[in-house]
Structure formats: C-alpha cells, structure tokens
Design an enzyme around this catalytic site. Structure first.
Site, PDB file in Angstrom:
ATOM      1  N   LYS B  63     -31.754  23.457  -5.799  1.00 20.54           N
ATOM      2  CA  LYS B  63     -32.150  22.263  -6.544  1.00 20.54           C
ATOM      3  C   LYS B  63     -31.317  22.035  -7.809  1.00 20.54           C
ATOM      4  O   LYS B  63     -31.184  20.904  -8.277  1.00 20.54           O
ATOM      5  CB  LYS B  63     -33.622  22.370  -6.942  1.00 20.54           C
ATOM      6  CG  LYS B  63     -34.583  22.338  -5.767  1.00 20.54           C
ATOM      7  CD  LYS B  63     -34.833  20.915  -5.311  1.00 20.54           C
ATOM      8  CE  LYS B  63     -35.975  20.845  -4.296  1.00 20.54           C
ATOM      9  NZ  LYS B  63     -36.201  19.469  -3.837  1.00 20.54           N
ATOM     10  N   SER B 318     -32.572  28.287   1.183  1.00 19.50           N
ATOM     11  CA  SER B 318     -32.670  27.276   0.134  1.00 19.50           C
ATOM     12  C   SER B 318     -33.146  27.816  -1.201  1.00 19.50           C
ATOM     13  O   SER B 318     -32.767  27.291  -2.248  1.00 19.50           O
ATOM     14  CB  SER B 318     -33.596  26.151   0.600  1.00 19.50           C
ATOM     15  OG  SER B 318     -34.821  26.698   1.041  1.00 19.50           O
TER      16      SER B 318
END
Lengths: 333, 333
Positions: B63, B318
């Site tokens: 992110k 991720s």
C-alpha cells in the site's frame, strides 16, 4: 578501536582465498540472500541496521553454504561413500540437501531432543536419520559407529575448514550489498559462522568490527575470550537451540584473534527480538537467528565502549527453523 | 490462452506511462522488495514460483507504493491541508507514513474492528486516528465529515488513479527481477493492486496471464467477472481482513478487461498457505498475503484450463501485518 591494518589469516583454518574459492564452488547452488532494513528498528536502536537474512537460505539457515562447500570439495572416491555428521538440526538438513544435490548418501546422527521441524528438514532432503541420546558423548559415539560401518566422510558442523570457508561467503555478499557497514554482529555457538565471517570481512576491510552475540546461559565464548583458552560449560541453558555448542580447535584461534568482543544477552531479550522480527521485519526467525538484534538492543551493548563507533551494523539472521508451537509458547511468555 | 497483442490501456485509470512516472516519483522512498523462491514449494506445486515480498515494503504492505504516489502527486496548496482516508489498516498506515515524509497531516478513519497491529502502525507513523463503526456507510460518513472540517484531500484506498499507478510499480520491479514469469497471481479486494499490476505487466508483455486470488467468502470479483458488471455482497466472511472491499469504477474496467481469471479459495486453504509461508519461506504474512500461494496449491486452480500453461508464476505477497495472537488462533485450528 584501532584499525588492524595487518590482518594475517594464513595461519587459520580459512582465509580469504579459501572463502573466495568456496564462493565459486557453491554459487550456483545457494540463494544470494537479501538484506532487509526497517526504519522502525533503526529508530529503536539509534543505528542503521542491515539484516542479512540467511533464514531465506536453502534449508532455512546459513549452514547450507558450508555444507555445500564441504560436499563439493570431496573427490569422487571420497564422495561415493557418503558423508556423516551429528547435529541438532540445521547443519544436518543442510548436509542432507547438499549430498542430495551431489547424489551421495548423508548419514545424520540426531539427538532425541532436536526440534521437530529441523528433523523434518533432514528427512525432506533425503538424509538418513540415526537417533542418539542428547549428550555430545552419545552423539559422537554414534557418529563414530556409523563412520566405521559405512566408510563415509565426517563433516563436522563447524570445526572444519571447508565449513568455515563456506560460511565466510556471507561476508563477501553482505559487503557487496551494503558497502557502508562498519560492524557485523554474528551469533556464536561452535564458531563456524563467525570464523568465516570474520576472516572474510577483516580481509576485505580490517577496520570492520566483528562482534559475537551469545546467550548468557551458554556463554562459553565470552568466558573463553576472557580466559585466553577454550572454556566449556558443564551444562547450557538457553532457548536458542542452535547456540549450545562449544568452540573447536579450528574456530578458536580465529575467535580469539579476530572477534572484537562478545555481547551476551538474556533469553528474554532473544524472545523480544524474535517478536520484533515477526512483527516489524516480517521475517520468521528461530531464537538463534534473533540474537544479533537482541544484542544491538541490549543495555550491555549500549554500555560497551565500541557502541558509539558502531553506526552501520550488519546483523546476520542465521536461520528461521522453528516449530510454530514452540515459537508461540516462547512468545506468549 | 491467446496472447493479447493489442493491449490498449489509454482508457483506464492507469497506463504504463502513469506507472513509470509513479516509479520515478516514489523510487527514493520505497523498498525494492526481494523475490524469494523455495524448491520445496516448487515441488509441492509442480511449478516455478517467485514470491514478490511486499510484506517487506515500508509499513508492511504494498500500500505504501500507491500512498506515496498519491501524496507526492499533490501540489503544495492541496498538500498543506493534509489527506484523509478510511481503511481497515494497511492503506491507512501507508498514507500516514507517506504524509509524514512530506510533512503534512493524515486523518485516518478506522473501523472499530480493524486489526490492532494495523492501528498501531497508523499511530506509529503519526496518522491522526478517527474511529468509526465497522460498516462502510459509517466509514464513508465519518470521512466526509473530516473532509468538510479540514479541507483535506481524500485518498481512496484503491479507487484512485494515483493509487493504482503506484501499485503498478510492483510489476515493473518483478519483471525486471524475474523476466521468465508467464503468470502473475494477485490478491483481489477493491482491485487497486491487481489493476496496477495488470496494466503494467500486460503493457510490457501482453502474453502474461494475470490471475486474481479471492476468498470464497468475499467472492464479489468472481461474481462481477461472471456478470459483466460490479457485483457487491450483502456481507463478507473471510479470515483475510484485507480482502473484504468491493470493486470501484476506476478498478472494474481493468479487472473486467485485463484480469484473465479469478481463482477462489477457502479460508482453510489460506491458513494452510500462511503456515507454509512461515515454516518454509520464513516470511511473516497476513492472511490476504498468503492467498496467492493458496490459489496456486488449490484444486480449483489445477482444474482450470490455464493451469498447464502457467509455468513460471509470480505470486504477490501483499502484506505481513498480522497480530501474533490472531495468527496463532488461526494456525492452530
């Protein structure tokens, strides 16, 4: 600390040439492990830390470097009869894997108290497990018996020049990846890892400090350095299952001469460092692998006269083989 | 699968130019994350797998790439008033950190059920936490209120062209690190990550397959692809707390056109994959981060017609932000 401008390593069990030869020999088999850093942990320590993640090495620990160098150093006749070792786990798995790559048998004497995941690694890599009692005596006796029966070559976990040279390739990689390092902190047990790392690092740059990190409950290296001779302990008591061995005659002269200091840490500090590795670095480490970070964050290091000069610190995360259940029991304490 | 030789991305919220610009913009702030591999896991899957470890990214998740691109895209006047977002965690922490680097305020609306470690990350990075109820409605209402009070700029977690372009830089790195990849598997939630990854990868090599991995209990992307329009669900139920959002109007056209297929997996498969990440890869992942590996190992993928053609598979891990207690409770099931 004064720079040692005349590091002579010819007299030791490994030197920069044997380490560079090892690198060529093992290069196509090993992982070049990444170096991670974390600004959060830098801020906690007030230093720039560079984690050389040997937990990502094949077999989950640095041991594969030395094992690979030993196995591929054998001539064909020697190799054909296979290799034997006794080990609580990481060296055993590494030797099994290296032997498998060369297509030769590996006979592994394992003490009954070895961590389950390390035994599973041995089996996974095709090593032939022979159980012994937990004592070093029983391990050695069992190994001798296997040697006699098979004619295999003994590959000692650390007291072996091929092993030391293999482990030394870590320094070659690390100093190429992060040239600004002025200090390297290395877990110490039998001394194979730190011997290779120290010889290579000091040969490249004699000013680099090499510090050992050792559990208080297995502080034989610290006592040995103080006494000027190999000291062993009647018993050891630490959560770091990989750091329970004593120095040998190949590793001691290097540790005596080239290791600048030994930082001893409590088991509680090791556990806290493990937690940071999981939560901040996102790396799964075994207790022995976390001890370098524990040392950097310890009060005893901050009181050490060299602390102020240690600005860019390489920390070797030696391995990541830990049973999840055992990990959890440690972390929730 | 036929190679799409005419991938036209001009019509989407991101294209290869905006992604290359993002790379230049964020390059000095982000970690270039390593790619790990494991012969054990390769043997389990019968494929060569390459794990792009965004869990080692700053803030513990991919992110930060998008957040950094968004923050450093703002002109000075916009930036001065700060940014606001609502997020269950990783985007919130990433935006806080990026805002801190630019020296501007970040107002973070966090639902009360967010994982503790993710909230801690927000606070650690200097984000100003504003609590909301768990529902998307409450999150959005609270964010609107903050927007009105502060004049800050909303940076949506995924439905934003700057965010998508930032996430796309992962493909640029991955395909440079491992040029032989023919397939990339990406967790899908709101679609920001996979949109960026797909646009970049297919622009570089139209023959690369991009597959989404999605939990069965939050299978809106799979249903959306089947229906040819955005489908939302009345409720979602999965251990993967990062994969509970629905597609947006910026991400849907890319997911519709460039994502070749969606592999759905059970929560149990995610937990098993997490375990492998810890025990074999030695990487600390959150459930959402393990779903790519879960998909590769799932039976549903092996029955997929494309399976035989997927030989070198990039798997995007991720993120790695997981509370140790929660992790343990999941793993011991």
């Amino acid at each position: 600390m004064e720079a040692k401008s005349d590091v002579k390593t010819e007299k030791y069990a490994a030197n920069i040439s044997s380490i560079r030869e090892a690198q060529v020999r093992i290069n196509s088999f090993i992982h070049k492990t990444p170096v991670l850093s974390s600004e959060i942990i830098n801020a906690m320590s007030g230093r720039r830390l560079f984690f050389k993640c040997e937990c990502f090495q094949k077999g989950g620990a640095f041991k594969f470097r030395g094992a690979c160098n030993a196995i591929f150093s054998l001539d064909d006749d020697q190799a054909a009869k296979g290799v034997v070792t006794h080990s609580s786990g990481n060296h055993a798995a590494a030797l099994s894997l290296a032997a498998k790559l060369r297509g030769i048998p590996a006979y592994i004497v394992i003490p009954k108290n070895a961590p389950k995941c390390k035994v599973e690694n041995v089996i996974r890599y095709g090593g032939q497990v022979i159980w012994s009692e937990a004592s070093m005596q029983s391990r050695e006796n069992t190994a001798t018996k296997v040697l006699q029966e098979t004619g295999a070559v003994l590959v000692h976990p650390y007291n072996d020049c091929r092993i030391i040279s293999g482990q030394g390739t870590i320094s070659l990689e690390l100093l190429e990846q992060v040239p600004c390092i002025d200090t390297i902190i290395v877990p110490i047990s039998g001394g194979g890892l730190i011997s290779g790392v120290a010889v290579a690092a000091k040969s490249i740059n004699p000013a680099i400090r090499v510090l050992a990190a050792e559990p208080k409950g297995a502080n034989d290296a610290s006592l040995s350095k103080a006494a000027g001779r190999i000291v062993t302990l009647p018993e050891v008591n630490t959560v770091a299952d990989g750091l329970r061995a004593f120095l040998g005659d190949c590793t001691w002269p290097i540790v005596r001469d080239l290791v600048d200091d030994v930082i001893t840490v409590e088991d509680g500090e090791i556990i806290e460092a493990m937690k940071l590795c999981y939560e901040i670095l996102k790396v799964s480490v075994e207790p022995s692998g976390a001890i370098g970070l524990a040392a950097v964050l310890s009060n005893s290091f901050k009181q050490n006269p060299t602390w102020l000069d240690c600005k860019g610190i390489g920390i070797i995360i030696s391995g990541g083989n830990v049973d999840l259940e055992v990990l959890w029991e440690s972390l929730r304490r």
